[in-house]
Scaffold this active site. Sequence first.
Site, PDB file in Angstrom:
ATOM      1  N   SER A   1       4.594 -10.417 -38.866  1.00 41.36           N
ATOM      2  CA  SER A   1       5.480 -11.073 -39.586  1.00 41.36           C
ATOM      3  C   SER A   1       5.292 -11.138 -41.344  1.00 41.36           C
ATOM      4  CB  SER A   1       5.618 -12.491 -39.259  1.00 41.36           C
ATOM      5  OG  SER A   1       6.332 -13.212 -40.092  1.00 41.36           O
TER       6      SER A   1
ATOM      7  N   GLN B   1       4.452 -18.041 -30.022  1.00 41.35           N
ATOM      8  CA  GLN B   1       5.183 -19.086 -30.469  1.00 41.35           C
ATOM      9  C   GLN B   1       5.619 -18.922 -31.780  1.00 41.35           C
ATOM     10  OE1 GLN B   1       5.038 -21.634 -28.223  1.00 41.35           O
ATOM     11  NE2 GLN B   1       6.663 -22.550 -29.445  1.00 41.35           N
TER      12      GLN B   1
ATOM     13  N   TYR C   1       2.201 -21.001 -38.734  1.00 40.96           N
ATOM     14  CA  TYR C   1       2.670 -19.804 -38.030  1.00 40.96           C
ATOM     15  C   TYR C   1       2.318 -18.546 -38.688  1.00 40.96           C
ATOM     16  CZ  TYR C   1       6.322 -16.181 -36.859  1.00 40.96           C
ATOM     17  OH  TYR C   1       6.890 -14.961 -36.579  1.00 40.96           O
TER      18      TYR C   1
ATOM     19  N   ILE D   1      21.891 -16.388 -39.352  1.00 42.48           N
ATOM     20  CA  ILE D   1      23.376 -15.488 -39.310  1.00 42.48           C
ATOM     21  C   ILE D   1      24.133 -16.015 -37.866  1.00 42.48           C
ATOM     22  CG2 ILE D   1      23.998 -13.212 -38.330  1.00 42.48           C
ATOM     23  CD1 ILE D   1      22.015 -11.881 -40.250  1.00 42.48           C
TER      24      ILE D   1
HETATM   25  P1  NAD Z   1      11.489 -15.176 -29.357  1.00 38.37           P
HETATM   26  O1  NAD Z   1      11.032 -16.438 -29.411  1.00 38.37           O
HETATM   27  O2  NAD Z   1      13.044 -14.705 -28.829  1.00 38.37           O
HETATM   28  O3  NAD Z   1      10.590 -14.150 -28.297  1.00 38.37           O
HETATM   29  C1  NAD Z   1       9.207 -14.709 -28.031  1.00 38.37           C
HETATM   30  C2  NAD Z   1       9.090 -14.750 -26.743  1.00 38.37           C
HETATM   31  O4  NAD Z   1       7.604 -15.041 -26.399  1.00 38.37           O
HETATM   32  C3  NAD Z   1       9.834 -15.711 -25.811  1.00 38.37           C
HETATM   33  O5  NAD Z   1      10.731 -15.290 -24.873  1.00 38.37           O
HETATM   34  C4  NAD Z   1       8.743 -16.707 -25.305  1.00 38.37           C
HETATM   35  O6  NAD Z   1       9.352 -17.529 -24.131  1.00 38.37           O
HETATM   36  C5  NAD Z   1       7.735 -15.791 -25.022  1.00 38.37           C
HETATM   37  N1  NAD Z   1       6.391 -16.605 -25.271  1.00 38.37           N
HETATM   38  C6  NAD Z   1       5.993 -17.707 -26.080  1.00 38.37           C
HETATM   39  N2  NAD Z   1       5.111 -18.048 -25.764  1.00 38.37           N
HETATM   40  C7  NAD Z   1       4.463 -17.263 -24.692  1.00 38.37           C
HETATM   41  C8  NAD Z   1       3.297 -17.436 -24.165  1.00 38.37           C
HETATM   42  N3  NAD Z   1       2.242 -18.158 -24.294  1.00 38.37           N
HETATM   43  N4  NAD Z   1       3.114 -16.446 -22.912  1.00 38.37           N
HETATM   44  C9  NAD Z   1       4.173 -15.648 -22.744  1.00 38.37           C
HETATM   45  N5  NAD Z   1       5.298 -15.480 -23.400  1.00 38.37           N
HETATM   46  C10 NAD Z   1       5.434 -16.418 -24.491  1.00 38.37           C
HETATM   47  O7  NAD Z   1      10.978 -14.543 -30.720  1.00 38.37           O
HETATM   48  P2  NAD Z   1      11.695 -12.968 -31.364  1.00 38.37           P
HETATM   49  O8  NAD Z   1      12.517 -13.374 -32.480  1.00 38.37           O
HETATM   50  O9  NAD Z   1      12.025 -12.146 -30.461  1.00 38.37           O
HETATM   51  O10 NAD Z   1      10.041 -12.547 -31.892  1.00 38.37           O
HETATM   52  C11 NAD Z   1       9.281 -11.644 -31.312  1.00 38.37           C
HETATM   53  C12 NAD Z   1       8.167 -11.315 -32.070  1.00 38.37           C
HETATM   54  O11 NAD Z   1       8.436 -10.916 -33.226  1.00 38.37           O
HETATM   55  C13 NAD Z   1       7.395 -12.529 -32.148  1.00 38.37           C
HETATM   56  O12 NAD Z   1       5.980 -12.532 -31.985  1.00 38.37           O
HETATM   57  C14 NAD Z   1       7.551 -13.171 -33.765  1.00 38.37           C
HETATM   58  O13 NAD Z   1       6.338 -13.909 -34.126  1.00 38.37           O
HETATM   59  C15 NAD Z   1       7.853 -11.762 -34.235  1.00 38.37           C
HETATM   60  N6  NAD Z   1       8.678 -11.780 -35.495  1.00 38.37           N
HETATM   61  C16 NAD Z   1      10.040 -12.112 -35.370  1.00 38.37           C
HETATM   62  C17 NAD Z   1      10.790 -12.203 -36.353  1.00 38.37           C
HETATM   63  C18 NAD Z   1      12.492 -12.456 -36.348  1.00 38.37           C
HETATM   64  O14 NAD Z   1      13.192 -12.503 -37.317  1.00 38.37           O
HETATM   65  N7  NAD Z   1      13.142 -12.587 -34.959  1.00 38.37           N
HETATM   66  C19 NAD Z   1      10.531 -11.921 -37.698  1.00 38.37           C
HETATM   67  C20 NAD Z   1       9.046 -11.781 -37.775  1.00 38.37           C
HETATM   68  C21 NAD Z   1       8.063 -11.817 -36.751  1.00 38.37           C
END
Ligand code: NAD
Length: 328
Positions: free
Chosen positions: A130, A89, A154, A195
Amino acid sequence: MHILVTGGAGFIGGHLAQRFAADGHDVVVLDNRDPFYDLDIKRHNIEAGQTAAADGDGSYEFIAGDVRDAELVTDLVADADYVYHQAAQAGVRPSVKDPRKYDEVNVDGTLNLLDACRDEGIERFVMASSSSVYGKPQYLPYDEEHPTTPVSPYGASKLAAERYACAYSEVYDLPAVALRYFTVYGPRMRPNMAISNFVSRCHNGEPPVIYGDGTQTRDFTYIEDVIEANMTLLDEDAADGMALNIGSTDNIEIKTLATEIRDQIDPDLDLVYEERHDADAEHTHAATDRAEELLGYDPDHTIREGVARFIDWYRENRDWYEPLVRQS
Ligand code: NAD
């Protein structure tokens, strides 16, 4: 290799699954297609993985399911050599409204995977953590020794999850690594990020909106650099049991980012400033020495190059992507 990518319908997991499939691996994606943002992007992410598998020697299977479902997770991990856990999440601001859900998905979901990985003796568990685990900076750039005092539910949930991963590595000898991402961007990124918003507004002749005075700083990290860091963990065991920063080396202020995007798209536009959101971090900046030393991490996209590549992709995909940014 058989690789389970959780969250593989999302932004980062989608790129990872696509790359693994393109490289000839057998990929299984587990994702519940959480409606945190528009599902059309997730459909494109899944299609990208399927296309990569069809074009190469790999395979791709999508499983609609939840990391909170321990039985399903156990079944899927039983067939995996590696687990890349990206499901979460996401979102700092929404976590303030519903902290318990963040705990259930990000902590309990991770524990389900860790239990299964320990029991199956997989090659490696790699999880997305993160920069939010750090909280208010006592010094910058954050190195991995910096105190971890998250200021959002978070961030607290990501810290708990990565601590469990490192503890399982210590106690059960499970090879596990947590990569602390710093604001990742690129094609098919979540539509509600700065962005994508700046690019969309500039393309429509509207000034980019900055929350606060724009002096907040970020390491905007291009998706391909994040994917490369993950790839090295197929072979490299030097980081097992650790958390590593994965950021760019190009720390910039939000107003500089907005200016760069504005200048690349429509230099005549002004910048607009609105009230800042409290849950947003003031500054994030990664020291990446540990990742450089242990993984050979070498991010090679400057913000100018990464933004230019994102703008190219945006123009090619504007018909379906732009409406999602506008409504987010
Ligand atoms: P995102 O929301 O695009 O992808 C997360 C995916 O997890 C989604 O497709 C969602 O449907 C799925 N998901 C959520 N709850 C779930 C559940 N209970 N069971 C199965 N699937 C579930 O986010 P992202 O940007 O691709 O981030 C990916 C990872 O990287 C995450 O763990 C996020 O915390 C971490 N992160 C991302 C960033 C960023 O800048 N994008 C920065 C720091 C950390």
